[in-house]
Design an enzyme around this catalytic site. Sequence first.
Site, PDB file in Angstrom:
ATOM      1  CD  GLN A 187      69.611  51.292  53.819  1.00 41.67           C
ATOM      2  OE1 GLN A 187      70.640  51.094  55.175  1.00 41.67           O
ATOM      3  NE2 GLN A 187      68.712  50.800  53.890  1.00 41.67           N
ATOM      4  CG  PHE A 240      72.996  44.614  54.839  1.00 43.48           C
ATOM      5  CD1 PHE A 240      72.428  44.115  54.061  1.00 43.48           C
ATOM      6  CD2 PHE A 240      74.431  44.632  55.311  1.00 43.48           C
ATOM      7  CE1 PHE A 240      73.457  43.603  52.870  1.00 43.48           C
ATOM      8  CE2 PHE A 240      75.116  44.456  53.782  1.00 43.48           C
ATOM      9  CZ  PHE A 240      74.606  43.615  53.470  1.00 43.48           C
ATOM     10  NE  ARG A 274      69.105  41.010  53.810  1.00 44.02           N
ATOM     11  CZ  ARG A 274      69.564  40.782  52.929  1.00 44.02           C
ATOM     12  NH1 ARG A 274      70.752  40.319  53.845  1.00 44.02           N
ATOM     13  NH2 ARG A 274      69.624  40.600  51.489  1.00 44.02           N
ATOM     14  CD  GLU A 287      63.634  43.658  55.506  1.00 41.88           C
ATOM     15  OE1 GLU A 287      64.741  44.371  56.114  1.00 41.88           O
ATOM     16  OE2 GLU A 287      62.546  43.841  55.408  1.00 41.88           O
TER      17      GLU A 287
END
Length: 508
Positions: free
Chosen positions: A45, A76, A189, A457
């Site tokens: 990410q 996540f 998350r 989220e």
Amino acid sequence: MAEADHKILSAEIKLGSQYYFYMETQTALAVPDEDNCIVVYSSIQAPEYAESTISRCLGIPEHNVCVITRRVGGGFGGKAMKAIPVATACALAAYNLRRPVRMYMNRKTDMKTTGGRHPMEVTYNVGFKEDGKITALHLDILINAGIGTDISPIIPLFMVGAIKKYDWGAFSFDIKVCRTNHSSKSAMRGPGEVQGTFISEAVIEHVASVLSMDVDSFNMCNKWRQRGISRVPIVHEVLLRSNPGKVSILGDGSVAVEVGGIELGQGLWTKVKQMTAFSLSAIKCDGMGDFLDKIRIIQANTLSLIQEGLTAGSTTSECSCEAVRICCNILVERLTRIKENLQEQMGSVEWGILILEVEVNLLTGQTTILQSDIIYDCGQSLNPAVDLGQIEGAFVQGIGFFMLEEYLSNSDGLVIPEGTWTYKIPTIETIPRQFNVEIMNSGHHKKRLLSSKASGEPPLLLAVLVHCATRAVIKEARKQLLRWKGLNESDSTFQLEVPATMSIVKKL
């Protein structure tokens, strides 16, 4: 606290961990390149973070390291920091052996090393009036960070923001981030916000229980099956970050787009593609046809476009779309002048709320979600279909955290679960039987990018309601048992652990 008519002292709450359970586990491929360079394909990410770490590990400049991320098979938060060691180890082996090296963690290894959500132990003191108004709240919170620092120091910031959705009067807290022998915990998350939301609701319900101010619980129609209903508001602070974008119109009219965000399955590329088509359509040229087919989103490349850092926080889609919109507006302005010149020369050139109903089998402890009705404010949604999927997915993942997923460690700090045989994630049997989601369009917002609101989220926070409704059912069952025994019904205060698995519900 001195103004309170009633006080609850030293009440305790325990919150467990939760594993990411993405479809694709941690993986990387490193390929040596010429001029003492290396190219790393990583499922991460934050490619920029990996680039910096690999550069320091190999002792070469960052411009000799290229990290490429086409897409991530679910993140996540688990592919933020936890993907860096895998990419770095892979790069080190490839750099020294001068040959391509690929690493791929199996599920067992991934579960034991990636950490997951932060477990917590909470002790609270709360004072309140006879009418239910809370005058003071003090929280002592121990956060299990595991063996490493990771992002644990910022978890308290997110927690306090979620807890402050209510007016607690005199509010104080003492939060300690603790180093333990567990695997290092990381962002997952709604980090901190999920736990903070649960803590605030647990305190509210405890106060209501003491004052016998319970709401929305069904009468018993059957000795062994009972129902409960609950409502929970959520507040989710969205932090906007700078995000780069690059739009190139090629000679044949096709368009290449690069953004500083990573496609994690959240629909980023779909939204960026739509924004590009919408913004460039202002040129109004003949032969454009289905413009979406002429647009391609290019994979993230740390040397081609400097990344904005971390794809997280539910705002990357909006920020990326805004960057692309600005690029397109500049291109439209340039092309409009060219079009006008050609015409002269040639004559013409053509927020969220949830109501939930659950049923508990008192003999087995099985909790069934009969119906959930979510109304979610997406502002002016960039893509309602994508946002709908995000809302449903986040809510279901929250069900796993509050009701199913036991991410346990033994006395040596080693993770016990090794896969789905011992770690239970939500399935078609555990999601709501009737799952209603409606996206509300709240219109134009001057202070929001493209008038869109986050959908990744915040919906997860709504899942706290499943736990609250289950607790309401258990409370009614306990009262019924006390009536049968001829005892005082008001003595029914209890704590329901997280996750509230079948065995835990059955014991209560």
